[in-house]
Design a protein around this motif. Structure first.
Motif, PDB file in Angstrom:
ATOM      1  N   ILE A 148       0.925  -1.124  -0.216  1.00 62.08           N
ATOM      2  CA  ILE A 148      -0.062   0.066  -0.194  1.00 62.08           C
ATOM      3  C   ILE A 148       0.917   1.247   0.048  1.00 62.08           C
ATOM      4  O   ILE A 148       1.735   1.459   0.736  1.00 62.08           O
ATOM      5  CB  ILE A 148      -0.951   0.010   1.262  1.00 62.08           C
ATOM      6  N   LYS A 149       0.719   1.929  -0.933  1.00 62.84           N
ATOM      7  CA  LYS A 149       1.548   3.237  -1.172  1.00 62.84           C
ATOM      8  C   LYS A 149       0.797   4.582  -1.234  1.00 62.84           C
ATOM      9  O   LYS A 149      -0.078   4.569  -1.913  1.00 62.84           O
ATOM     10  CB  LYS A 149       2.576   3.033  -2.539  1.00 62.84           C
ATOM     11  N   SER A 150       1.195   5.602  -0.639  1.00 62.32           N
ATOM     12  CA  SER A 150       0.753   6.844  -0.621  1.00 62.32           C
ATOM     13  C   SER A 150       1.968   7.768  -1.029  1.00 62.32           C
ATOM     14  O   SER A 150       3.073   7.431  -1.309  1.00 62.32           O
ATOM     15  CB  SER A 150       0.281   7.224   0.935  1.00 62.32           C
ATOM     16  N   ASP A 151       1.367   9.109  -1.098  1.00 61.86           N
ATOM     17  CA  ASP A 151       2.630  10.068  -1.396  1.00 61.86           C
ATOM     18  C   ASP A 151       3.816  10.344  -0.595  1.00 61.86           C
ATOM     19  O   ASP A 151       4.662  10.934  -0.985  1.00 61.86           O
ATOM     20  CB  ASP A 151       1.847  11.352  -1.866  1.00 61.86           C
ATOM     21  N   LEU A 152       3.450   9.659   0.567  1.00 63.91           N
ATOM     22  CA  LEU A 152       4.407  10.002   1.657  1.00 63.91           C
ATOM     23  C   LEU A 152       5.104   8.892   2.351  1.00 63.91           C
ATOM     24  O   LEU A 152       5.919   8.738   3.018  1.00 63.91           O
ATOM     25  CB  LEU A 152       3.978  10.931   2.963  1.00 63.91           C
ATOM     26  N   GLY A 153       4.463   7.451   2.099  1.00 62.15           N
ATOM     27  CA  GLY A 153       4.896   6.423   2.549  1.00 62.15           C
ATOM     28  C   GLY A 153       4.405   4.989   2.035  1.00 62.15           C
ATOM     29  O   GLY A 153       3.691   5.262   1.078  1.00 62.15           O
ATOM     30  N   VAL A 154       5.120   3.941   2.526  1.00 64.19           N
ATOM     31  CA  VAL A 154       4.817   2.543   1.768  1.00 64.19           C
ATOM     32  C   VAL A 154       4.635   1.698   2.832  1.00 64.19           C
ATOM     33  O   VAL A 154       5.391   1.745   4.103  1.00 64.19           O
ATOM     34  CB  VAL A 154       6.010   2.417   1.057  1.00 64.19           C
ATOM     35  N   LEU A 155       3.728   0.933   2.837  1.00 61.41           N
ATOM     36  CA  LEU A 155       3.402  -0.369   4.050  1.00 61.41           C
ATOM     37  C   LEU A 155       3.252  -1.529   2.964  1.00 61.41           C
ATOM     38  O   LEU A 155       2.722  -1.770   2.218  1.00 61.41           O
ATOM     39  CB  LEU A 155       1.994   0.265   4.505  1.00 61.41           C
ATOM     40  N   GLU A 156       4.107  -2.570   3.363  1.00 60.04           N
ATOM     41  CA  GLU A 156       3.760  -4.192   3.165  1.00 60.04           C
ATOM     42  C   GLU A 156       3.536  -4.944   4.078  1.00 60.04           C
ATOM     43  O   GLU A 156       3.877  -4.751   5.354  1.00 60.04           O
ATOM     44  CB  GLU A 156       5.396  -4.219   2.398  1.00 60.04           C
ATOM     45  N   GLY A 157       2.969  -6.032   3.523  1.00 59.04           N
ATOM     46  CA  GLY A 157       2.546  -7.474   4.869  1.00 59.04           C
ATOM     47  C   GLY A 157       2.285  -8.216   3.704  1.00 59.04           C
ATOM     48  O   GLY A 157       1.953  -8.369   2.650  1.00 59.04           O
ATOM     49  N   LYS A 158       2.374  -9.595   4.513  1.00 66.08           N
ATOM     50  CA  LYS A 158       1.890 -10.776   3.962  1.00 66.08           C
ATOM     51  C   LYS A 158       0.741 -11.105   4.224  1.00 66.08           C
ATOM     52  O   LYS A 158       0.007 -10.753   5.315  1.00 66.08           O
ATOM     53  CB  LYS A 158       2.870 -11.917   4.336  1.00 66.08           C
ATOM     54  N   VAL A 159      -0.032 -11.579   3.495  1.00 65.70           N
ATOM     55  CA  VAL A 159      -1.567 -12.317   3.514  1.00 65.70           C
ATOM     56  C   VAL A 159      -1.732 -13.348   4.298  1.00 65.70           C
ATOM     57  O   VAL A 159      -1.159 -14.458   3.863  1.00 65.70           O
ATOM     58  CB  VAL A 159      -2.311 -12.254   2.105  1.00 65.70           C
ATOM     59  N   SER A 160      -2.186 -13.596   5.320  1.00 69.83           N
ATOM     60  CA  SER A 160      -2.441 -14.735   5.991  1.00 69.83           C
ATOM     61  C   SER A 160      -3.703 -15.280   5.893  1.00 69.83           C
ATOM     62  O   SER A 160      -4.757 -14.572   5.336  1.00 69.83           O
ATOM     63  CB  SER A 160      -2.227 -14.331   7.752  1.00 69.83           C
ATOM     64  N   THR A 161      -3.879 -16.762   6.010  1.00 66.91           N
ATOM     65  CA  THR A 161      -5.350 -17.099   5.620  1.00 66.91           C
ATOM     66  C   THR A 161      -6.275 -16.883   6.676  1.00 66.91           C
ATOM     67  O   THR A 161      -6.143 -16.256   7.872  1.00 66.91           O
ATOM     68  CB  THR A 161      -5.193 -18.755   5.798  1.00 66.91           C
ATOM     69  N   THR A 162      -7.536 -16.846   6.122  1.00 71.21           N
ATOM     70  CA  THR A 162      -8.552 -16.422   7.055  1.00 71.21           C
ATOM     71  C   THR A 162      -9.446 -17.536   7.387  1.00 71.21           C
ATOM     72  O   THR A 162     -10.401 -17.579   7.960  1.00 71.21           O
ATOM     73  CB  THR A 162      -9.486 -15.323   6.548  1.00 71.21           C
ATOM     74  N   GLY A 163      -9.137 -18.874   6.531  1.00 72.37           N
ATOM     75  CA  GLY A 163      -9.829 -19.979   6.806  1.00 72.37           C
ATOM     76  C   GLY A 163     -10.675 -20.577   5.624  1.00 72.37           C
ATOM     77  O   GLY A 163     -11.365 -21.156   5.377  1.00 72.37           O
ATOM     78  N   GLY A 164     -10.692 -19.309   4.436  1.00 66.98           N
ATOM     79  CA  GLY A 164     -11.408 -19.307   3.224  1.00 66.98           C
ATOM     80  C   GLY A 164     -11.724 -18.344   2.704  1.00 66.98           C
ATOM     81  O   GLY A 164     -11.908 -17.185   3.224  1.00 66.98           O
ATOM     82  N   PHE A 165     -12.176 -18.287   1.314  1.00 66.69           N
ATOM     83  CA  PHE A 165     -12.407 -17.177   0.637  1.00 66.69           C
ATOM     84  C   PHE A 165     -13.808 -16.698   1.104  1.00 66.69           C
ATOM     85  O   PHE A 165     -14.247 -15.453   0.753  1.00 66.69           O
ATOM     86  CB  PHE A 165     -12.314 -17.345  -0.947  1.00 66.69           C
ATOM     87  N   ASP A 166     -14.505 -17.547   1.770  1.00 60.26           N
ATOM     88  CA  ASP A 166     -15.985 -16.885   2.256  1.00 60.26           C
ATOM     89  C   ASP A 166     -15.778 -16.627   3.579  1.00 60.26           C
ATOM     90  O   ASP A 166     -16.855 -16.268   4.135  1.00 60.26           O
ATOM     91  CB  ASP A 166     -16.896 -18.164   2.222  1.00 60.26           C
ATOM     92  N   LYS A 167     -14.645 -16.309   4.195  1.00 55.40           N
ATOM     93  CA  LYS A 167     -14.427 -15.834   5.764  1.00 55.40           C
ATOM     94  C   LYS A 167     -13.803 -14.764   5.685  1.00 55.40           C
ATOM     95  O   LYS A 167     -12.359 -14.561   5.438  1.00 55.40           O
ATOM     96  CB  LYS A 167     -13.948 -17.058   6.516  1.00 55.40           C
ATOM     97  N   PHE A 168     -14.371 -13.459   5.817  1.00 53.98           N
ATOM     98  CA  PHE A 168     -13.758 -12.208   5.862  1.00 53.98           C
ATOM     99  C   PHE A 168     -13.587 -11.565   7.238  1.00 53.98           C
ATOM    100  O   PHE A 168     -14.368 -11.981   8.245  1.00 53.98           O
ATOM    101  CB  PHE A 168     -14.734 -11.161   5.303  1.00 53.98           C
ATOM    102  N   ILE A 169     -12.138 -11.417   7.548  1.00 57.39           N
ATOM    103  CA  ILE A 169     -11.926 -10.843   9.064  1.00 57.39           C
ATOM    104  C   ILE A 169     -11.106  -9.597   8.593  1.00 57.39           C
ATOM    105  O   ILE A 169     -10.623  -9.313   7.615  1.00 57.39           O
ATOM    106  CB  ILE A 169     -10.867 -11.686   9.695  1.00 57.39           C
ATOM    107  N   GLU A 170     -11.184  -8.707   9.974  1.00 58.86           N
ATOM    108  CA  GLU A 170     -10.411  -7.351   9.816  1.00 58.86           C
ATOM    109  C   GLU A 170      -9.041  -7.578  10.549  1.00 58.86           C
ATOM    110  O   GLU A 170      -9.242  -7.923  11.493  1.00 58.86           O
ATOM    111  CB  GLU A 170     -11.555  -6.224  10.413  1.00 58.86           C
ATOM    112  N   LYS A 171      -8.082  -7.048   9.882  1.00 57.26           N
ATOM    113  CA  LYS A 171      -6.715  -7.046  10.622  1.00 57.26           C
ATOM    114  C   LYS A 171      -6.217  -5.893  10.629  1.00 57.26           C
ATOM    115  O   LYS A 171      -5.923  -5.368   9.697  1.00 57.26           O
ATOM    116  CB  LYS A 171      -5.981  -8.312   9.917  1.00 57.26           C
ATOM    117  N   GLU A 172      -5.482  -5.304  11.551  1.00 59.22           N
ATOM    118  CA  GLU A 172      -4.666  -4.387  11.561  1.00 59.22           C
ATOM    119  C   GLU A 172      -3.117  -4.905  11.053  1.00 59.22           C
ATOM    120  O   GLU A 172      -2.637  -5.845  11.415  1.00 59.22           O
ATOM    121  CB  GLU A 172      -4.132  -3.776  13.028  1.00 59.22           C
TER     122      GLU A 172
END
Length: 198
Positions: A75-99
């Motif tokens: 994720i990139k803005s005009d002032l910074g960049v943030l990177e991270g790895k995608v962890s499993t949520t248990g399936g494509f039908d299971k949405f979770i919110e993660k900081e």
């Protein structure tokens, strides 16, 4: 129309409001998500307008199965960049919110771009939204725009959950306090002068 924060400094980048630059990435209104994210060049862009510069906490609302987990997003803005790895949520039908970390945003118009950070193995993520909440306001003269990672003005301060841009004054002060030069010989002096500051 740019996205604006509420009175608490919070705003959401919904998948349906993203501008997509993609070969395969699409918004699926029946599922309220963007996917499949399988091409390294596919990207999603949002336009944001802020009353003041600030540091924002980032949450992703997403889904991922076990087989495709492990790809890296950016994720990139005009002032910074943030990177991270995608962890499993248990399936494509299971949405979770993660900081996932923090990112700096400037006063006024901001572009926030999300894309893969490298080669993908399978699908990167099924994304529903990105939530951002301000945790502090940055004085207007405290942060300089970042154009390159190879100059003092554009030094990055790496943190546990993200990357924060710091001013030239701060960088020089830290370098002066931490750098110890031992002049042993002319050859060492020459080698030291040839070093590149990152």
């Amino acid at each position: 129309e740019p996205i604006r924060p509420d009175d608490k400094g919070q705003f959401t980048l919904y998948s349906k409001t993203a501008q997509l630059f993609a070969k395969q990435l699409r918004y699926h209104p029946d599922l309220d998500l963007i996917g499949p994210w399988v091409n390294e060049s596919d990207a999603a862009l949002w336009q944001v307008d802020l009353p003041a510069a600030g540091r924002y906490r980032v949450h992703l609302l997403h889904a991922m199965d076990d087989n495709n987990a492990g790809n890296t997003w950016l994720i990139k803005s005009d002032l910074g960049v943030l990177e991270g790895k995608v962890s499993t949520t248990g399936g494509f039908d299971k949405f979770i919110e993660k900081e996932v970390g923090f990112i700096e945003l400037k006063k006024g118009s901001n572009r926030i771009l999300m894309r893969p950070a490298g080669t993908l193995k399978g699908e990167m993520i099924d994304l529903r939204s990105i939530d951002l909440s301000r945790i502090r306001t940055i004085p207007a003269n405290d942060v300089e725009p970042i154009l390159s990672r190879r100059t003092v003005n554009d030094r990055w301060l790496t943190q546990k959950n993200g990357v924060q841009a710091v001013s030239k004054k701060t960088v020089l002060a830290r370098q002066a306090s931490s750098l110890k030069v031992f002049v042993i010989s002319k050859a060492l002096k020459t080698a030291f002068n040839a070093m590149t500051v990152f």
